[in-house]
Design a protein around this motif. Sequence first.
Motif, PDB file in Angstrom:
ATOM      1  N   GLU A 477      31.816 -38.997  34.738  1.00  0.00           N
ATOM      2  CA  GLU A 477      32.837 -39.667  33.929  1.00  0.00           C
ATOM      3  C   GLU A 477      33.908 -40.282  34.816  1.00  0.00           C
ATOM      4  OE1 GLU A 477      30.983 -36.508  31.358  1.00  0.00           O
ATOM      5  OE2 GLU A 477      31.728 -36.615  33.409  1.00  0.00           O
ATOM      6  N   LEU A 478      34.122 -39.675  35.978  1.00  0.00           N
ATOM      7  CA  LEU A 478      35.061 -40.204  36.973  1.00  0.00           C
ATOM      8  C   LEU A 478      34.306 -40.514  38.256  1.00  0.00           C
ATOM      9  CD1 LEU A 478      38.063 -37.730  36.548  1.00  0.00           C
ATOM     10  CD2 LEU A 478      37.892 -40.057  35.641  1.00  0.00           C
ATOM     11  N   PHE A 479      34.873 -41.402  39.049  1.00  0.00           N
ATOM     12  CA  PHE A 479      34.351 -41.654  40.386  1.00  0.00           C
ATOM     13  C   PHE A 479      35.109 -40.781  41.379  1.00  0.00           C
ATOM     14  CE2 PHE A 479      33.168 -45.491  38.066  1.00  0.00           C
ATOM     15  CZ  PHE A 479      31.847 -45.636  38.460  1.00  0.00           C
ATOM     16  N   PRO A 480      34.510 -40.503  42.535  1.00  0.00           N
ATOM     17  CA  PRO A 480      35.204 -39.657  43.513  1.00  0.00           C
ATOM     18  C   PRO A 480      36.363 -40.387  44.191  1.00  0.00           C
ATOM     19  CG  PRO A 480      33.168 -40.500  44.438  1.00  0.00           C
ATOM     20  CD  PRO A 480      33.161 -40.907  42.988  1.00  0.00           C
ATOM     21  N   ILE A 481      37.421 -39.642  44.469  1.00  0.00           N
ATOM     22  CA  ILE A 481      38.499 -40.194  45.285  1.00  0.00           C
ATOM     23  C   ILE A 481      37.919 -40.485  46.672  1.00  0.00           C
ATOM     24  CG2 ILE A 481      40.738 -39.710  46.364  1.00  0.00           C
ATOM     25  CD1 ILE A 481      41.057 -39.968  43.422  1.00  0.00           C
ATOM     26  N   PRO A 482      38.111 -41.679  47.230  1.00  0.00           N
ATOM     27  CA  PRO A 482      37.586 -41.965  48.569  1.00  0.00           C
ATOM     28  C   PRO A 482      38.064 -40.923  49.586  1.00  0.00           C
ATOM     29  CG  PRO A 482      38.322 -43.980  47.528  1.00  0.00           C
ATOM     30  CD  PRO A 482      38.759 -42.851  46.628  1.00  0.00           C
ATOM     31  N   GLN A 483      37.143 -40.386  50.345  1.00  0.00           N
ATOM     32  CA  GLN A 483      37.469 -39.305  51.276  1.00  0.00           C
ATOM     33  C   GLN A 483      38.519 -39.728  52.287  1.00  0.00           C
ATOM     34  OE1 GLN A 483      36.395 -36.085  51.086  1.00  0.00           O
ATOM     35  NE2 GLN A 483      37.982 -35.751  52.642  1.00  0.00           N
ATOM     36  N   ILE A 484      38.451 -40.966  52.739  1.00  0.00           N
ATOM     37  CA  ILE A 484      39.421 -41.414  53.735  1.00  0.00           C
ATOM     38  C   ILE A 484      40.835 -41.404  53.166  1.00  0.00           C
ATOM     39  CG2 ILE A 484      39.186 -43.885  53.217  1.00  0.00           C
ATOM     40  CD1 ILE A 484      39.408 -44.333  56.296  1.00  0.00           C
ATOM     41  N   GLU A 485      40.970 -41.654  51.852  1.00  0.00           N
ATOM     42  CA  GLU A 485      42.299 -41.599  51.233  1.00  0.00           C
ATOM     43  C   GLU A 485      42.791 -40.157  51.156  1.00  0.00           C
ATOM     44  OE1 GLU A 485      43.813 -44.325  50.819  1.00  0.00           O
ATOM     45  OE2 GLU A 485      42.100 -45.687  50.990  1.00  0.00           O
ATOM     46  N   ILE A 486      41.893 -39.233  50.887  1.00  0.00           N
ATOM     47  CA  ILE A 486      42.271 -37.815  50.902  1.00  0.00           C
ATOM     48  C   ILE A 486      42.728 -37.406  52.288  1.00  0.00           C
ATOM     49  CG2 ILE A 486      41.393 -35.453  50.634  1.00  0.00           C
ATOM     50  CD1 ILE A 486      39.547 -36.469  48.444  1.00  0.00           C
ATOM     51  N   ASP A 487      42.001 -37.868  53.304  1.00  0.00           N
ATOM     52  CA  ASP A 487      42.368 -37.541  54.688  1.00  0.00           C
ATOM     53  C   ASP A 487      43.719 -38.132  55.064  1.00  0.00           C
ATOM     54  OD1 ASP A 487      39.935 -36.258  54.871  1.00  0.00           O
ATOM     55  OD2 ASP A 487      38.933 -37.921  55.893  1.00  0.00           O
ATOM     56  N   LEU A 488      43.953 -39.391  54.671  1.00  0.00           N
ATOM     57  CA  LEU A 488      45.224 -40.042  54.991  1.00  0.00           C
ATOM     58  C   LEU A 488      46.392 -39.386  54.267  1.00  0.00           C
ATOM     59  CD1 LEU A 488      44.061 -43.779  54.897  1.00  0.00           C
ATOM     60  CD2 LEU A 488      44.750 -42.478  56.924  1.00  0.00           C
ATOM     61  N   ALA A 489      46.113 -38.751  53.135  1.00  0.00           N
ATOM     62  CA  ALA A 489      47.163 -38.045  52.388  1.00  0.00           C
ATOM     63  C   ALA A 489      47.356 -36.622  52.890  1.00  0.00           C
ATOM     64  CB  ALA A 489      46.828 -38.050  50.903  1.00  0.00           C
ATOM     65  N   GLY A 490      46.784 -36.313  54.024  1.00  0.00           N
ATOM     66  CA  GLY A 490      46.973 -34.998  54.604  1.00  0.00           C
ATOM     67  C   GLY A 490      46.027 -33.948  54.076  1.00  0.00           C
ATOM     68  N   GLY A 491      45.009 -34.368  53.333  1.00  0.00           N
ATOM     69  CA  GLY A 491      44.029 -33.421  52.825  1.00  0.00           C
ATOM     70  C   GLY A 491      44.519 -32.547  51.690  1.00  0.00           C
ATOM     71  N   ASN A 492      45.629 -32.923  51.059  1.00  0.00           N
ATOM     72  CA  ASN A 492      46.190 -32.060  50.013  1.00  0.00           C
ATOM     73  C   ASN A 492      45.785 -32.481  48.600  1.00  0.00           C
ATOM     74  OD1 ASN A 492      47.768 -34.407  50.008  1.00  0.00           O
ATOM     75  ND2 ASN A 492      49.619 -33.332  49.334  1.00  0.00           N
ATOM     76  N   TRP A 493      44.846 -33.414  48.479  1.00  0.00           N
ATOM     77  CA  TRP A 493      44.334 -33.782  47.155  1.00  0.00           C
ATOM     78  C   TRP A 493      42.991 -33.093  46.934  1.00  0.00           C
ATOM     79  CZ3 TRP A 493      44.777 -39.853  47.563  1.00  0.00           C
ATOM     80  CH2 TRP A 493      46.122 -40.213  47.633  1.00  0.00           C
TER      81      TRP A 493
END
Length: 499
Positions: A477-493
């Motif tokens: 139902e949802l698409f995954p959050i791009p991993q690189i964006e999670i990494d750039l956000a400090g891995g806190n998502w």
Amino acid sequence: MRIYNKVFSFFILLVGSIVLNSCDDKLDLEPLYSQDADSYFSTPADYERALVGAYDLMQTSYLNLWIGEIASDNAIAGGESVNDTQGLHEIEAMNHNAVNNELRSVFQFNYAGITRTNYLFINKDNIDFPGKEVLFGEAHFLRAYYYFQLVKYFGDVPLIVDKFLGADEVTTIGRTPSAEVYAQIEADLIAASEVLDWTVEVEGKVTKGAALALLGRVYLYQDKFEEASQVLEQVINEGPYSLITTTSSEEYTDLFSVNQEGNSESVFEIQYSGQEGGSYGCLVCLEGFAAVGFQGIRQYEGPVYGDGNSYNLPTQDLYEAYALGDIRRNGTVLNLDEFISEQPNAAEISYAVGGGGHTGFYNNKYIKRQDELGLPDNDLTSPVNYRLIRLPDVYLMAAEAFNRKNGPDDAKALGYLNDVRERVGMPEVNFSGEQLTEAIWAERRLELSGEGFRFWDLVRTGRAAQEIDGFTAGKNELFPIPQIEIDLAGGNWNQNPNY
């Protein structure tokens, strides 16, 4: 006069400076790199230029069209090979993950649009000038549009309003619950609808009708049927729009042509120009609508159509969904071999089949035609506008809202459904309750296929798992959050479930 897309670099807040750049010299921004944040918003023209920059990210609508069709039962990815825009093939197969170039582009492009609108709001009180209220009404609409894309793709996303984040904040901000994001979208669209007019002098500018229609769509995606019915009926009753009767598939397809831009069924179109080129390395830099050329027929030599890259190919399932005699079937889906067989020089017409899949069908609403070519490379410079909101969609959304709200008004819902059918020569239907709901959903597929809405319609109505091969309930139902964006956000998502 129309608003053409101008490509700016992202607004970047670095040591109090702002960089503006463009692939186009029409805005007369010389000398480049010479204005800082304190002095830029000092004239009305500065605000207009910044607003054009905020509109600009809407040109990435080709991704929404592709993903909305390819992720559904309407189309396959196509192309030269399965490695040609690999992310689309992964989405088609429902085996996409957090490393996907197309999904990352969706994430980046929409946040770039939000950044540009936020920059306007940050500097809202610098000066006063005539038309300022309307300009910011447009900015409200644009921010709502970009957040709506993000929340429907990814669910909970960081909500950033009227500010920039410092370097230390980027790694601490979390994902905002989707309900709060939707609340902001609604607030922005209500604010826009209160100050915008039904008509505008500059083609491509947002109108009151566009704001209300998008608000109705947002309500519908949240199952807020009472609210949706009210605003959508306001568009129908008060707006300057009317349904167009067509009597052939050619007339129906023509509604999507350059010649029919801004017709009476058009509530809002994303503007494109065939006057300037670009490159395959920067599709976001294009002035033209990339979807049209990419959806053209591979190595085609023959009448009417132009050659292209055979993306986003309709399925047999979609073709067979239309009843015999429904002019929208051939108006929406080009059966290429059948078309060729009807030509007087059929033996002289040829085309190639791409290794990314072939169905024999092409998207006839948005396909390269010889009388609508932009400048070379014309795969990239189609002048055809993307019809983001059409009046038949508004009618069908209103029909669904009236049918599904508490205390349903099936008579009104049935009327709106039959209005859409009557304009294309289809007979009236007579249903109520759940049968009427099913009929409205079926009509949405028949009317809106090829336009990028099918996947979202299936997801929001809970039918995706039964209609889409490989769809996993509770995951897709949802698409995954791009991993690189999670990494750039400090891995806190946290990642979306099951990815």
